[in-house]
Design a protein around this motif. Structure first.
Motif, PDB file in Angstrom:
ATOM      1  N   GLY A   1      20.480-156.119  20.183  1.00 59.46           N
ATOM      2  CA  GLY A   1      20.754-157.446  20.726  1.00 59.46           C
ATOM      3  C   GLY A   1      19.633-157.987  21.595  1.00 59.46           C
ATOM      4  N   SER A   2      19.976-158.917  22.460  1.00 57.35           N
ATOM      5  CA  SER A   2      18.939-159.638  23.196  1.00 57.35           C
ATOM      6  C   SER A   2      18.870-159.289  24.681  1.00 57.35           C
ATOM      7  CB  SER A   2      19.173-161.144  23.025  1.00 57.35           C
ATOM      8  OG  SER A   2      20.463-161.474  23.488  1.00 57.35           O
ATOM      9  N   SER A   3      19.636-158.288  25.116  1.00 58.80           N
ATOM     10  CA  SER A   3      19.686-158.010  26.561  1.00 58.80           C
ATOM     11  C   SER A   3      18.511-157.188  27.067  1.00 58.80           C
ATOM     12  CB  SER A   3      20.984-157.274  26.904  1.00 58.80           C
ATOM     13  OG  SER A   3      20.932-155.939  26.409  1.00 58.80           O
ATOM     14  N   ASN A   4      17.767-156.542  26.194  1.00 63.56           N
ATOM     15  CA  ASN A   4      16.703-155.581  26.554  1.00 63.56           C
ATOM     16  C   ASN A   4      17.265-154.374  27.285  1.00 63.56           C
ATOM     17  OD1 ASN A   4      14.731-157.328  25.617  1.00 63.56           O
ATOM     18  ND2 ASN A   4      14.328-158.191  27.640  1.00 63.56           N
ATOM     19  N   ASN A   5      18.536-154.199  27.198  1.00 64.08           N
ATOM     20  CA  ASN A   5      19.168-153.227  28.085  1.00 64.08           C
ATOM     21  C   ASN A   5      20.117-152.306  27.337  1.00 64.08           C
ATOM     22  OD1 ASN A   5      19.516-152.157  30.572  1.00 64.08           O
ATOM     23  ND2 ASN A   5      21.106-153.609  31.202  1.00 64.08           N
TER      24      ASN A   5
ATOM     25  N   GLY B   1      15.922-162.433  19.988  1.00 68.30           N
ATOM     26  CA  GLY B   1      15.108-163.241  20.890  1.00 68.30           C
ATOM     27  C   GLY B   1      13.644-163.331  20.489  1.00 68.30           C
ATOM     28  N   ARG B   2      13.206-162.368  19.712  1.00 70.94           N
ATOM     29  CA  ARG B   2      11.796-162.321  19.330  1.00 70.94           C
ATOM     30  C   ARG B   2      11.612-161.335  18.202  1.00 70.94           C
ATOM     31  NH1 ARG B   2       9.313-158.451  23.603  1.00 70.94           N
ATOM     32  NH2 ARG B   2       7.872-160.121  23.977  1.00 70.94           N
ATOM     33  N   THR B   3      10.436-161.333  17.617  1.00 69.91           N
ATOM     34  CA  THR B   3      10.152-160.313  16.622  1.00 69.91           C
ATOM     35  C   THR B   3       8.695-159.896  16.724  1.00 69.91           C
ATOM     36  OG1 THR B   3      10.050-159.878  14.247  1.00 69.91           O
ATOM     37  CG2 THR B   3       9.984-162.146  14.898  1.00 69.91           C
TER      38      THR B   3
HETATM   39  C1  LIG Z   1      13.475-159.193  27.126  1.00 70.23           C
HETATM   40  O1  LIG Z   1      12.142-158.776  27.216  1.00 70.23           O
HETATM   41  C2  LIG Z   1      11.215-159.748  26.782  1.00 70.23           C
HETATM   42  C3  LIG Z   1       9.850-159.125  26.833  1.00 70.23           C
HETATM   43  O2  LIG Z   1       9.590-158.620  28.065  1.00 70.23           O
HETATM   44  C4  LIG Z   1      11.339-160.987  27.640  1.00 70.23           C
HETATM   45  O3  LIG Z   1      10.456-161.984  27.168  1.00 70.23           O
HETATM   46  C5  LIG Z   1      12.759-161.511  27.584  1.00 70.23           C
HETATM   47  O4  LIG Z   1      12.905-162.609  28.432  1.00 70.23           O
HETATM   48  C6  LIG Z   1      13.720-160.418  27.989  1.00 70.23           C
HETATM   49  N1  LIG Z   1      15.083-160.876  27.810  1.00 70.23           N
HETATM   50  C7  LIG Z   1      15.987-160.779  28.772  1.00 70.23           C
HETATM   51  C8  LIG Z   1      17.345-161.255  28.436  1.00 70.23           C
HETATM   52  O5  LIG Z   1      15.713-160.316  29.869  1.00 70.23           O
END
Ligand SMILES: *[C@@H]1O[C@H](CO)[C@@H](O)[C@H](O)[C@H]1NC(C)=O
Ligand SMILES: *[C@@H]1O[C@H](CO)[C@@H](O)[C@H](O)[C@H]1NC(C)=O
Ligand SMILES: *[C@@H]1O[C@H](CO)[C@@H](O)[C@H](O)[C@H]1NC(C)=O
Ligand SMILES: *[C@@H]1O[C@H](CO)[C@@H](O)[C@H](O)[C@H]1NC(C)=O
Ligand SMILES: *[C@@H]1O[C@H](CO)[C@@H](O)[C@H](O)[C@H]1NC(C)=O
Ligand SMILES: *[C@@H]1O[C@H](CO)[C@@H](O)[C@H](O)[C@H]1NC(C)=O
Ligand SMILES: *[C@@H]1O[C@H](CO)[C@@H](O)[C@H](O)[C@H]1NC(C)=O
Ligand SMILES: *[C@@H]1O[C@H](CO)[C@@H](O)[C@H](O)[C@H]1NC(C)=O
Ligand SMILES: *[C@@H]1O[C@H](CO)[C@@H](O)[C@H](O)[C@H]1NC(C)=O
Length: 649
Positions: free
Chosen positions: A435-439, A122-124
């Protein structure tokens, strides 16, 4: 205007080494591979073909068949980390190198590499900084369209750390990269003079980058300031505490900075101070409302003897095994475990702002090997397990061995492409691990009776097990040391099948043929930043009767096992964003993107983006093609470089 090439400090170490032959020694074909002359190679470190011997299979060899139990619910798992994100592993790019720009172009290979991470995570995260940030100062413009330049005339310190001038265009350039690849930035506030702060980087960073500015480093390795002659010999953590307070006050008084609470400190190297010495000043309590994160910087060892002829000589072949087992990452992280807990208790992320295989440029044959891919991946996951929140691999110039990516020598950029180093794969794989879940929460499984050659981790998302990461550090062409991990789900049932992606090479010493799920960035000087080849994801049927999925891990190799479809899709690069270079003529491999396109970009349409090509035409250059202005940079910087010990990291 600006270019990304700016970011790559081509030359500072080359001067330290007096390797003025940097360019002329490059292999001219697009494939530079090991040759008989490797032992006497005199070209740039980044393309050094040296291949080391893989260590022999250890005796006793590890068990090659063992059970690995994950829990059906994370509440039954002890010691699971804090939630981690796929952007955990990013890059630290030394600020020091000037560039030249006569038009506005961004380097497509760099954009592709950042996009590869963004597609998964999702980002770097990228830091632009380093030793030179402390003496940087802003100017409105620099002749010849430069956005950053070294200025030795103003160097006022005994270690020759050059001063650096930069223009606001630098920050716009970063914003352009963000618009295309969702890259977020760390910058640094110049810390050389704590009574006359130069806060422009905070002001412009804040107004141009907004939320894409992740944080501002306040001091870079202050524990080395006294050694480097930047502060009196008595400089202590209490002095730093006081100066940090001055900065907080200066920011409070600066109406041009709206975000005054994203400072990152203390960014200690492994100098004379422990992090605890800073915490014990009351630092965190006093400044808690200004601190965005707490951070350190660390390299496990150094190769400085090879650079300076002083210090401890270290032989790469002898050092190699130190990177090829699970103990390495732990031994680096161990001194910081208390601090990571202190940070967590204070509600602050704890970051490794700069790291790599070895300071002073890394080691030939190690830093750019598949062994380093496994090492950085394991070390990164260990940091994540011990509750770091991110780690940045340092990127140097042509004359370091450890770069995750290296642009071609300036005047060869029309016929050579980029070099993607072995540790870029580590960052790429970590993007998929979390991955992209932040979780994603991770735990070291102590697998196979804690065998140091076969570590493994389990990842849990939303309470359920989602992935298993399996390493095999051993090189054994006979196949006898490949192992089978039998994954079982305690309190649950394995799925009927799992997907597996492998990170592979034939040997830990390999450099050119590293693949992730069957795809590769290729050999040196041959990448446009896109993975090549057909993706190869294995499906392994599980034995539901015995509640077991048996995963084979070659020697050497790494396997990422996806325990569910959602775990797989969460990390999969579903909408691959690439910036194609095929639109430009064959001799113009290093494509660039016109900033005029980016000026109106909203960052969503990268795949269809028009490519700008710089003016072509003939010149005296070898290939009869004029070096585009966009990439003919850095060479001109060489004459104004000042290099000192302080710079070589
Ligand atoms: C993950 O965290 C980033 C930074 O806080 C945020 O921009 C992004 O939307 C979050 N992704 C999800 C899936 O919550
Ligand atoms: C690149 O520049 C270096 C240093 O000026 C020179 O030695 C080398 O021959 C050049 N290479 C090409 C391909 O022009
Ligand atoms: C390296 O150089 C030395 C001395 O010039 C020479 O004897 C040796 O054969 C060279 N080695 C290789 C592998 O080319
Ligand atoms: C700090 O750096 C600036 C810019 O390079 C320079 O002008 C100034 O003299 C330096 N001050 C000290 C105290 O080193
Ligand atoms: C952890 O750090 C804190 C703050 O510096 C210190 O008070 C404490 O003694 C440290 N604990 C250990 C086990 O080192
Ligand atoms: C494993 O790595 C550690 C840390 O780098 C090193 O000290 C140790 O010697 C290595 N063990 C073996 C058996 O190579
Ligand atoms: C990491 O943080 C989690 C959540 O607070 C905690 O349970 C775990 O023990 C920590 N790990 C370490 C190694 O401190
Ligand atoms: C890489 O692998 C390919 C296919 O297996 C092989 O043909 C090639 O020689 C290898 N290249 C190197 C540098 O090992
Ligand atoms: C890209 O850079 C240009 C030129 O500096 C600037 O005008 C524009 O605002 C930037 N675009 C983005 C999306 O930041």
């Amino acid at each position: 205007m600006h270019f990304l090439s700016i970011l790559f400090p081509l030359s500072y170490i080359s001067f330290a080494l007096a390797s003025i032959t940097v360019y002329s020694q490059q292999p001219l074909g697009a494939t530079a591979s090991a040759s008989a002359s490797a032992a006497n190679y005199t070209g740039a470190a980044a393309y050094d073909p040296l291949l080391l011997q893989a260590p022999a299979v250890p005796n006793p060899a590890p068990n090659t068949n063992f059970a690995l139990q994950v829990q059906s619910s994370s509440s039954n798992v002890q010691g699971l980390s804090i939630p981690q994100s796929g952007s955990f592993m990013g890059f630290s790019i030394e600020m020091s190198v000037a560039t030249q720009v006569s038009d506005s172009f961004l380097q497509v290979p760099f954009l592709n590499l950042m996009a590869a991470l963004k597609d998964r995570a999702g980002r770097t995260h990228v830091r632009v900084g380093g030793n030179t940030q402390d003496y940087a100062y802003i100017v409105d413009s620099i002749p010849n369209g430069l956005v950053i330049q070294k200025d030795k005339a103003l160097s006022t310190n005994p270690t020759d750390t050059p001063t650096l001038m930069w223009t606001p265009e630098l920050i716009y350039m970063l914003a352009n990269v963000t618009a295309l690849t969702n890259t977020k930035w760390y910058l640094g506030i110049p810390f050389n003079d704590s009574s006359n702060w130069r806060l422009q980087i905070a002001e412009i960073g804040d107004s141009v980058l907004g939320d894409n500015l992740l944080g501002l480093q306040a001091a870079n390795e202050p524990d080395l300031y006294a050694d480097h002659g930047h502060r009196p010999a008595t400089y202590s953590p209490y002095d730093y505490y006081g100066e940090f307070g001055n900065l907080v006050q200066a920011l409070a008084n600066d109406n041009s900075v709206s975000n005054k609470n994203n400072l990152i400190a203390p960014n200690l190297a492994s100098g004379d101070w422990t992090p605890e010495m800073v915490w014990d000043t009351g630092f965190i309590n006093t400044y808690t409302s200004n601190l965005g994160a707490l951070a350190v910087e660390h390299y496990p060892t150094d190769n400085c003897f090879a650079v300076y002829g002083s210090g401890t000589p270290r032989d790469p072949q002898t050092e190699f095994p130190n990177y090829l087992n699970h103990t390495s990452g732990y031994s680096i992280v161990q001194p910081y475990i208390n601090s990571s807990q202190v940070a967590l208790a204070a509600g602050k992320p704890f970051l490794m702002m700069e790291t790599n295989t070895a300071s002073c440029g890394g080691f030939p044959g190690i830093s750019d090997s598949f062994g380093a891919s496994l090492w950085a991946l394991d070390y990164g996951l260990t940091m994540a397990y011990y509750n770091f929140s991110g780690a940045l691999l340092h990127v140097g110039g042509q004359n370091v061995y450890y770069n995750p990516f290296t642009p071609p020598p300036t005047n060869e950029s029309t016929f050579h492409q980029w070099t993607v180093g072995s540790t870029f794969y580590s960052a790429l794989v970590i993007a998929e691990v979390f991955g992209s879940s932040n979780n994603s929460r991770i735990v070291d499984m102590g697998a196979n009776d804690n065998n140091i050659y076969t570590p493994s981790y389990a990842i849990y998302e939303n309470d359920a097990p989602s992935k298993v990461a399996l390493f095999n550090y051993i090189t054994d062409p006979s196949g006898a040391t490949a192992y089978t991990a039998n994954i079982q789900i305690a309190g649950g049932q394995v799925p009927s099948s799992v997907k597996v992606k492998y990170l592979l090479a034939a040997s830990v010493s390999d450099k050119a043929n590293i693949t992730w799920a069957g795809q590769t960035f290729g050999d040196v000087l041959s990448s446009d930043g896109r993975l090549q080849g057909t993706e190869d994801v294995q499906t392994v049927n599980c034995d539901q009767t015995n509640n077991q999925c048996s995963i084979r891990v070659p020697a050497p190799g790494f396997a990422l096992v996806f325990l569910s479809d959602s775990a797989y899709s969460d990390s999969a690069p579903s909408a691959t964003q690439t910036f194609s270079t095929t639109a430009v003529t064959k001799t113009m491999n290093t494509a660039t993107i016109a900033a005029s396109v980016l000026a109106t970009s909203n960052g969503h349409s990268g795949a269809n983006r028009a490519l700008g090509s710089t003016s072509k035409g003939s010149s005296g250059a070898v290939v009869g093609v004029r070096v585009p202005g966009a990439v003919a940079l850095l060479a001109m910087v060489l004459g104004s470089l000042v290099v000192g010990r302080a710079l070589v990291r």
